[in-house]
Design an enzyme around this catalytic site. Structure first.
Site: not given
Ligand SMILES: *[C@@H]1O[C@H](CO)[C@@H](O)[C@H](O)[C@H]1NC(C)=O
Ligand SMILES: *[C@@H]1O[C@H](CO)[C@@H](O)[C@H](O)[C@H]1NC(C)=O
Ligand SMILES: *[C@@H]1O[C@H](CO)[C@@H](O)[C@H](O)[C@H]1NC(C)=O
Ligand SMILES: *[C@@H]1O[C@H](CO)[C@@H](O)[C@H](O)[C@H]1NC(C)=O
Ligand SMILES: *[C@@H]1O[C@H](CO)[C@@H](O)[C@H](O)[C@H]1NC(C)=O
Length: 837
Positions: A189, A258
């Site tokens: 991320e 995710e």
């Protein structure tokens, strides 16, 4: 698995790209992992993959096989885990791969279960894990700045990545070597934060990708939420919904690393829940819109044992409202609903992977994606995006009623085998059954302030984290204050006010050994200020402040520079007005005496004189409690009930249970029922208002010995240890119902099963009896069902015959099983309440 062989597909996508799918002509090299715009191609076969995040250090090795098995039974193909650098390299060059950190053992268990693995090495992982997984010591290697084009950081990052890759290679764990690992991740991320690092951020991303590729794993690398990955590194999606996601290159498949089926908690925060209907909706939409790899983050969240939780304030529980609960039990109906979803999606796998979708608009907010070929293979997903209203649509001359915010799955383009909003799964009632400890307590009380020799004295404050280097949560600050006899407050019975400001995370303030006040930040806001009246006496006073961290920052740009600790201490109400103590001489001590003496280890207990007590003292700060305890009987998971304690740390047999803090959530903004319709956010379906965010703390069964277990508690501010208890997490009832008009489902071998009901007990438990069973028109709800006008008297014997002494069973609403001719014209259903043991 459909065999694909040598095929050329030409796919026309709505966005007008022309994509060529050329599959290997000859047999692919064994276990090669390749990809194209549609999917991963493993061993020459296209795969549509359901993956489940299970982080190995968030449970214990004794739980791993059961967790992996429960995931597999839930219709999962692959396990996903991060690698936790700070657990593996506690000091530079000193590696640990034992116990909960035995990564090779975990991978082997996944492999032995016949499952695949996605290894997210990071080594920055965020993950609500302390310091985002990077060792704190690296912050103190001179010149280091994390996650940018910085030489020391890159050197250490490359070293650790290489170590992990080599370790996996040694055991032949990469798919390219015949092992289970099909994808590896570098960084995590970073896309959101890259701009904050300027040019250094951009070049770091390129460097990280190149460094990863140079590892020669033979499997593709991914970077999640990273829009500028260099080809061939795949950018993947993390979100509550990823149906609209587009990878950075048209040659890459759509991967969802995710999907958050719930959310984490912070001490003092509410308890978030994501409804199973919405999780299923998001997954179905992803596959409807061309996705091919989907991972639940988390599928089993587990526990942040010891001081591993990130922060500040992330709870010790990392349950996450995941399909498998913190304790390893399947969470119903979520686990069961998703299992049915996975089965439905897998029935469409061949059609989905080998055909281009045709979008059919069925209404203003209703659409079908149809995957069809000339041979008659056809699968369709019909979605109703309307977040309020049900809608009936016509599709291929048939009529379909779609609940609001739902997707129906039609593996043959005709029959609905699953609708995301219709939950057919069993539910379970879980109780925390209290087990009195009845221990003989011994105690050791620490004194407030400096114990042993002080570490240093200086004028003013230091940064807490820079000082403890996270070897402990605790940092003592003490100073002396002389109060002149002429001070008015001494005679007037009023108290001066202590004002403290801190960067975080929490503190207890003592004067002359007596606790005056406690304070902390909340949520993720770590700085706080507070004022509290304090008792001072004439002459010398000792002010002792215990500053604490509660999990270090785990994400954000330059997060490693976020500090903690006191910034200002003042006293109001003195004759001279306000007295600023911020720049006077403060004496410091890192950590607690009991930590230094390792009082949590049974064999280090001789280092100190414990006092035997018949009744443990209540509301006494800075107290160590120790007792020999027995394991609760049975084999249900165990928790420590700390609702009557204050805040502190707990251990069993030297194993760190973790931080406890039954801090209460605010009393507002909870819901009694959760409307699954519409976009989810973590605050949408909160529970637990006014209750402690975390009351129970998981103590894995495998930590118990047959006898002589040593339970050690360090209580900071005071509680009532006589009320401390174990609890057994017991499945007290399984309830399930199915109606004749529920969609029938088709098994993996395309056998059509009529409306049917599935029951499942936890691993190693069996259906031991039925409290209720009725085929007909029963009414009521779980644990209070009653028979209706219409009732097949053989209901109980039928379900007993099919289910007794089994871990799981399926009961079909067929003529073979029930008197389906009963009460004609009525829609009959089967309702059961079963027990597991
Ligand atoms: C990197 O790894 C090599 C080989 O294992 C080792 O010799 C070296 O000291 C490591 N460097 C750092 C900075 O850890
Ligand atoms: C729908 O019905 C029409 C008219 O009866 C027919 O021509 C058409 O083939 C049918 N379509 C499908 C998909 O069955
Ligand atoms: C959290 O702290 C802020 C600032 O100190 C305060 O305004 C707020 O009410 C606190 N929230 C809770 C839930 O305690
Ligand atoms: C911690 O110490 C370093 C120097 O070692 C300093 O650069 C940094 O600003 C300090 N951090 C905080 C939060 O004070
Ligand atoms: C109060 O102020 C006077 C005058 O500035 C100073 O002499 C005295 O030490 C102060 N007393 C305290 C307790 O700080």
């Amino acid at each position: 698995m459909a065999s694909i062989g040598c095929t050329l597909f030409i796919l026309l996508h709505s966005c007008c790209f022309v994509w060529l799918y050329i599959l290997p002509v000859a047999e692919a090299a064994a276990n090669s992992v390749k990809y194209d715009s549609r999917s991963l191609i493993i061993d020459g076969q296209r795969r549509l993959l359901i993956s489940a995040a299970i982080h190995y250090p968030r449970s214990v090795p004794a739980m791993w096989p059961g967790l992996v098995k429960t995931a597999k039974e839930g219709g999962v193909d692959a396990i996903e885990t991060y690698v936790f650098w700070n657990g593996h390299e506690p000091s530079p060059g000193n590696y640990y791969f034992g116990g909960r950190y035995d990564l090779p053992k975990f991978v082997k268990i996944v492999q032995d279960a016949g499952m695949l693995l996605i290894l997210r090495i990071g080594p920055f992982v965020a993950a609500e894990w302390n310091f985002g997984g990077i060792p704190v010591w690296l912050h103190y290697v001179p010149g280091t700045v994390f996650r940018t084009d910085n030489e020391p950081f890159k050197l250490y990052m490359q070293n650790f990545t290489t170590l992990i890759v080599n370790m996996m290679k040694k055991d032949k764990f990469f798919a390219s070597q015949g092992g289970p690992i099909i994808l590896a991740q570098v960084e995590n991320e970073y896309g959101f934060y890259e701009p904050a690092y300027g040019e250094g951020g951009k070049s770091y991303t390129q460097w990280a990708a190149k460094m990863a590729l140079s590892q020669n794993t033979g499997v593709p690398w991914i970077m999640c939420q990273q829009w500028d990955t260099p080809d061939p590194v795949i950018n993947t999606c993390n979100s509550f919904y990823c149906d609209d996601f587009k990878p950075s290159y048209p040659t890459m498949p759509k991967i969802w690393t995710e999907n958050w089926p719930g959310w984490f908690k912070t001490f003092g925060g509410r308890d978030p829940h994501r409804p199973p209907e919405d999780v299923a909706y998001s997954v179905a939409r992803f596959f409807q819109k061309g996705g091919s790899v989907h991972n639940y983050y988390m599928y089993h969240g587990g526990t942040n044992f010891g001081r591993t939780s990130g922060g500040p304030f992330i709870t010790t529980s990392y349950d996450y409202d995941a399909p498998i609960d913190e304790y390893g039990l399947p969470r119903f109906p979520k686990w069961g609903h998703l299992k049915e979803l996975h089965r439905a999606i897998k029935l469409c796998e061949h059609a989905l992977l080998n055909n281009k979708p045709a979008l059919v608009l069925l209404g203003p907010k209703q659409e079908a994606d149809v995957y069809e070929d000339q041979t008659g293979t056809c699968a369709a997903f019909i979605a109703n995006l309307d977040d309020t209203n049900e809608k009936t649509v016509q599709f291929r001359n048939a009529s379909y009623t779609l609940p609001a915010w739902s997707v129906s799955i039609l593996p043959d383009c005709k029959n609905v085998v699953f609708n995301t909003a219709k939950v057919g799964s069993q539910t379970s009632t879980i109780e925390m059954v209290p087990e009195k400890l009845q221990p003989n307590w011994e105690i050791y009380v620490e004194k407030a302030g400096i114990w042993g020799e002080a570490d240093f004295t200086r004028n003013g404050f230091v940064d807490h984290i820079n000082t403890t280097k996270d070897t402990t949560d605790y940092l003592w600050h003490t100073t002396r204050l002389f109060v002149d006899r002429s001070e008015d407050f001494l005679t007037k019975g009023i108290k001066p006010i202590l004002l403290i400001e801190s960067k975080g995370h929490a503190l207890h303030a003592f004067v002359n050994g007596i606790l005056q006040a406690s304070a902390s930040g909340n949520g993720t806001v770590s700085p706080f200020k507070f004022k509290s009246p304090v008792s001072l006496k004439a002459g010398n006073n000792e002010i002792a402040i215990l500053s604490m961290t509660v999990g270090l920052q785990n994400a954000g740009s330059f997060y490693e520079w976020v500090g903690a600790g006191l910034t200002s201490v003042k006293l109001e109400g003195m004759k001279n007005g306000t007295m600023d103590l911020s720049h006077t001489a403060w004496t410091y001590k890192i950590g607690l005496e009991g930590e230094h003496l390792r009082l949590y280890n049974a064999d280090s207990a001789k280092n100190v004189k414990w006092t035997k007590v018949s009744e443990p003292p209540k509301n006494q700060p800075l107290t160590w409690y120790k007792a020999i305890v027995d394991a609760p009987p049975g084999d249900e998971p165990i928790a420590l009930d700390m609702v009557h304690m204050g805040k502190g740390l707990a251990w069993l047999n030297g194993e760190q249970i973790g931080r406890y803090w039954p801090r209460k959530a605010p009393t507002d903004k909870c819901v009694t029922t959760c409307d699954y319709r519409g976009k989810f956010n973590p605050d949408k379906c909160n529970r637990g208002c006014g209750e402690p965010t975390q009351r129970w703390y998981h103590v894995p069964r495998s930590w118990f010995k047959p006898s002589g277990n040593v339970l050690v508690i360090f209580e900071e501010k005071g509680g009532d240890p006589s009320q401390m208890m174990f609890s057994r997490r017991k499945v007290s009832a399984l309830c399930a119902h199915v109606s004749e008009d529920h969609p029938s489902f088709v098994t993996n071998d395309m056998r059509k099963i009529k409306s049917s009901l599935e029951l499942k007990c936890p691993i190693n438990a069996y259906i031991s009896g039925f409290k209720f069973a009725s085929y007909g028109t029963p009414t009521g709800s779980c644990q209070s069902f009653t028979v209706g006008d219409c009732h097949d008297p053989d209901s109980t014997s039928v379900v007993e015959k099919l289910c007794l002494n089994k871990n799981e069973c399926i009961v079909e609403l067929s003529e073979d099983n029930f008197k389906t001719e009963l009460c004609p014209g009525k829609t009959k259903k089967l309702v059961v309440e079963a027990m597991c043991s």
